[in-house]
Design a protein around this motif. Structure first.
Motif, PDB file in Angstrom:
ATOM      1  N   LEU A  65      -3.735  10.241  56.244  1.00  0.00           N
ATOM      2  CA  LEU A  65      -4.340   9.007  55.762  1.00  0.00           C
ATOM      3  C   LEU A  65      -5.767   8.870  56.295  1.00  0.00           C
ATOM      4  N   HIS A  66      -5.967   9.129  57.565  1.00  0.00           N
ATOM      5  CA  HIS A  66      -7.313   9.097  58.142  1.00  0.00           C
ATOM      6  C   HIS A  66      -8.241  10.085  57.408  1.00  0.00           C
ATOM      7  N   ARG A  67      -7.745  11.284  57.167  1.00  0.00           N
ATOM      8  CA  ARG A  67      -8.572  12.304  56.508  1.00  0.00           C
ATOM      9  C   ARG A  67      -8.930  11.906  55.087  1.00  0.00           C
ATOM     10  N   ARG A  68      -7.941  11.409  54.348  1.00  0.00           N
ATOM     11  CA  ARG A  68      -8.193  11.039  52.958  1.00  0.00           C
ATOM     12  C   ARG A  68      -9.215   9.905  52.861  1.00  0.00           C
ATOM     13  N   VAL A  69      -9.126   8.951  53.780  1.00  0.00           N
ATOM     14  CA  VAL A  69     -10.001   7.780  53.712  1.00  0.00           C
ATOM     15  C   VAL A  69     -11.378   8.067  54.306  1.00  0.00           C
ATOM     16  N   LEU A  70     -11.420   8.668  55.490  1.00  0.00           N
ATOM     17  CA  LEU A  70     -12.681   8.823  56.208  1.00  0.00           C
ATOM     18  C   LEU A  70     -13.452  10.083  55.834  1.00  0.00           C
ATOM     19  N   GLU A  71     -12.746  11.157  55.479  1.00  0.00           N
ATOM     20  CA  GLU A  71     -13.426  12.401  55.134  1.00  0.00           C
ATOM     21  C   GLU A  71     -13.530  12.589  53.619  1.00  0.00           C
ATOM     22  N   ASP A  72     -12.414  12.438  52.922  1.00  0.00           N
ATOM     23  CA  ASP A  72     -12.431  12.595  51.466  1.00  0.00           C
ATOM     24  C   ASP A  72     -12.985  11.362  50.763  1.00  0.00           C
ATOM     25  N   ARG A  73     -13.027  10.236  51.473  1.00  0.00           N
ATOM     26  CA  ARG A  73     -13.587   8.983  50.969  1.00  0.00           C
ATOM     27  C   ARG A  73     -12.877   8.515  49.699  1.00  0.00           C
ATOM     28  N   VAL A  74     -11.578   8.637  49.710  1.00  0.00           N
ATOM     29  CA  VAL A  74     -10.760   8.114  48.617  1.00  0.00           C
ATOM     30  C   VAL A  74     -10.783   6.586  48.677  1.00  0.00           C
ATOM     31  N   PRO A  75     -10.990   5.899  47.564  1.00  0.00           N
ATOM     32  CA  PRO A  75     -10.929   4.437  47.584  1.00  0.00           C
ATOM     33  C   PRO A  75      -9.549   3.956  48.024  1.00  0.00           C
ATOM     34  N   ILE A  76      -9.517   2.961  48.896  1.00  0.00           N
ATOM     35  CA  ILE A  76      -8.256   2.412  49.376  1.00  0.00           C
ATOM     36  C   ILE A  76      -8.347   0.902  49.401  1.00  0.00           C
ATOM     37  N   LEU A  77      -7.230   0.244  49.080  1.00  0.00           N
ATOM     38  CA  LEU A  77      -7.128  -1.207  49.104  1.00  0.00           C
ATOM     39  C   LEU A  77      -5.998  -1.602  50.049  1.00  0.00           C
ATOM     40  N   GLY A  78      -6.339  -2.256  51.144  1.00  0.00           N
ATOM     41  CA  GLY A  78      -5.335  -2.785  52.057  1.00  0.00           C
ATOM     42  C   GLY A  78      -4.975  -4.210  51.669  1.00  0.00           C
ATOM     43  N   VAL A  79      -3.706  -4.580  51.846  1.00  0.00           N
ATOM     44  CA  VAL A  79      -3.232  -5.909  51.446  1.00  0.00           C
ATOM     45  C   VAL A  79      -2.451  -6.545  52.588  1.00  0.00           C
ATOM     46  N   ARG A 175     -14.811  -5.312  53.029  1.00  0.00           N
ATOM     47  CA  ARG A 175     -15.093  -3.986  52.483  1.00  0.00           C
ATOM     48  C   ARG A 175     -16.042  -3.236  53.412  1.00  0.00           C
ATOM     49  N   ARG A 176     -15.780  -1.952  53.536  1.00  0.00           N
ATOM     50  CA  ARG A 176     -16.727  -1.041  54.170  1.00  0.00           C
ATOM     51  C   ARG A 176     -16.702   0.269  53.393  1.00  0.00           C
ATOM     52  N   ASP A 177     -17.770   0.564  52.694  1.00  0.00           N
ATOM     53  CA  ASP A 177     -17.870   1.800  51.907  1.00  0.00           C
ATOM     54  C   ASP A 177     -16.720   1.893  50.910  1.00  0.00           C
ATOM     55  N   ASN A 178     -15.855   2.889  51.041  1.00  0.00           N
ATOM     56  CA  ASN A 178     -14.752   3.106  50.099  1.00  0.00           C
ATOM     57  C   ASN A 178     -13.476   2.358  50.485  1.00  0.00           C
ATOM     58  N   ILE A 179     -13.588   1.473  51.456  1.00  0.00           N
ATOM     59  CA  ILE A 179     -12.418   0.775  51.995  1.00  0.00           C
ATOM     60  C   ILE A 179     -12.499  -0.702  51.627  1.00  0.00           C
ATOM     61  N   TRP A 180     -11.532  -1.182  50.861  1.00  0.00           N
ATOM     62  CA  TRP A 180     -11.418  -2.598  50.500  1.00  0.00           C
ATOM     63  C   TRP A 180     -10.130  -3.156  51.094  1.00  0.00           C
ATOM     64  N   LYS A 198      -6.597  -4.181  38.489  1.00  0.00           N
ATOM     65  CA  LYS A 198      -7.218  -3.383  37.422  1.00  0.00           C
ATOM     66  C   LYS A 198      -8.642  -2.989  37.815  1.00  0.00           C
ATOM     67  N   ASN A 199      -9.391  -3.915  38.405  1.00  0.00           N
ATOM     68  CA  ASN A 199     -10.736  -3.592  38.869  1.00  0.00           C
ATOM     69  C   ASN A 199     -10.703  -2.474  39.904  1.00  0.00           C
ATOM     70  N   PHE A 200      -9.768  -2.563  40.845  1.00  0.00           N
ATOM     71  CA  PHE A 200      -9.689  -1.527  41.875  1.00  0.00           C
ATOM     72  C   PHE A 200      -9.429  -0.165  41.248  1.00  0.00           C
ATOM     73  N   ALA A 201      -8.587  -0.125  40.236  1.00  0.00           N
ATOM     74  CA  ALA A 201      -8.271   1.156  39.593  1.00  0.00           C
ATOM     75  C   ALA A 201      -9.489   1.773  38.911  1.00  0.00           C
ATOM     76  N   GLY A 202     -10.474   0.947  38.567  1.00  0.00           N
ATOM     77  CA  GLY A 202     -11.645   1.463  37.859  1.00  0.00           C
ATOM     78  C   GLY A 202     -12.863   1.655  38.713  1.00  0.00           C
ATOM     79  N   ILE A 203     -12.793   1.318  39.998  1.00  0.00           N
ATOM     80  CA  ILE A 203     -13.950   1.473  40.876  1.00  0.00           C
ATOM     81  C   ILE A 203     -14.250   2.955  41.083  1.00  0.00           C
ATOM     82  N   ALA A 204     -15.498   3.336  40.887  1.00  0.00           N
ATOM     83  CA  ALA A 204     -15.878   4.744  41.022  1.00  0.00           C
ATOM     84  C   ALA A 204     -15.980   5.132  42.489  1.00  0.00           C
TER      85      ALA A 204
END
Length: 204
Positions: A65-79, A175-180, A198-204
Motif C-alpha cells: 500500500l505504501h509503495r502503490r501510493v507513495l511511489e506509484d502515485r496511484v490515486p487513493i481516497l480515504g474515508v 488532499r495531498r498530491d494523489n491522496i484524497w 464518480k468524480n474520484f473515478a475520473g481524476i487523472a
C-alpha cells in the motif's frame, strides 16, 4: 479497476454497489498481489484508530500500500477512519499512522459545543469545498453524512480541501498530491456521495 481495500473494516459492499450502478469496475482487494493490480484505491474504515492500523498491518498489505501510493502515485481516497489513519497519529490511541498527510487526529472538545450539540458528530452536515477541487466538481450545495468523535487537523492548511462546522470549523476533506480523504461517508450520502465517487473515478 478501483480496488476497495478490504482489511476487515468499512462499508466495502456499499462502495462496490455504487460503482456497479455507475458502470465503473471496482472490487474488494484483500492481498498484496490484488493491490498491485489496481489503478486507484479506496481506503474505508470505521471504529478506533489503533484498531484500524492493527487490522491493516495484520492484513499483510501495508508495504505494498505504501509503495502503490507513495511511489506509484496511484490515486487513493480515504474515508472516515480511512482518512484518520493517513495522519501521523491520533489522540485516540498510541499507534503510528500512515503519515501520508502531515497532521494529527484530535477529539472534539465538549467545551466547544452548546447544550444541543453532542458527540459523536452524527448525521448530515454541510461542507464548503475549496474552489477548483476536482473531487467536488459539479456538486452543488454539498451535504454529507458524518459519524465521528475525532477529526483530522492537517499540519498545513493547504491540505484542507473542504471544511465543515461542528462546534468548531474543521477539515472535513483533505488532499495531498494523489491522496484524497473525507471524514464523511460518501457511500451513505445519496446523490452527493455518488457524484463524489464518480468524480474520484475520473481524476487523472
Amino acid at each position: 479497476m478501483i480496488g476497495i481495500v478490504d482489511y476487515g473494516l468499512g462499508n466495502i459492499r456499499a462502495f462496490e454497489n455504487i460503482y456497479r450502478r455507475l458502470g465503473i469496475a471496482a472490487a474488494p482487494v484483500k492481498t498484496a498481489a490484488e493491490l498491485a493490480a489496481t489503478e486507484r484505491l479506496i481506503l474505508p474504515g470505521v471504529g478506533a484508530f489503533d484498531w484500524a492500523m492493527d487490522c491493516l498491518t495484520r492484513a499483510g498489505m501495508l508495504d505494498t500500500l505504501h509503495r502503490r501510493v507513495l511511489e506509484d502515485r496511484v490515486p487513493i481516497l480515504g474515508v472516515c477512519v480511512g482518512m484518520q489513519i493517513m495522519a501521523d497519529g491520533s489522540d485516540e490511541g498510541s499507534a503510528k499512522g500512515l503519515g501520508w498527510i502531515p497532521g494529527r487526529v484530535e477529539r472534539f472538545d465538549g467545551k466547544w459545543f452548546n447544550q444541543r450539540t453532542h458527540l459523536p458528530h452524527m448525521g448530515w452536515n454541510d461542507i464548503a469545498p475549496v474552489a477548483g477541487e476536482p473531487l467536488f466538481a459539479g456538486i452543488e450545495e454539498p451535504q454529507y453524512y458524518f459519524l465521528h468523535s475525532y477529526f483530522f487537523r492537517p499540519a498545513a492548511e493547504e491540505h484542507a480541501i473542504a471544511r465543515s462546522q461542528y462546534g468548531i470549523d474543521f477539515a472535513s476533506a483533505v488532499r495531498r498530491d494523489n491522496i484524497w480523504a473525507t471524514q464523511f461517508h460518501p457511500e451513505k450520502s445519496h446523490d452527493w456521495g455518488v457524484a463524489l465517487l464518480k468524480n474520484f473515478a475520473g481524476i487523472a
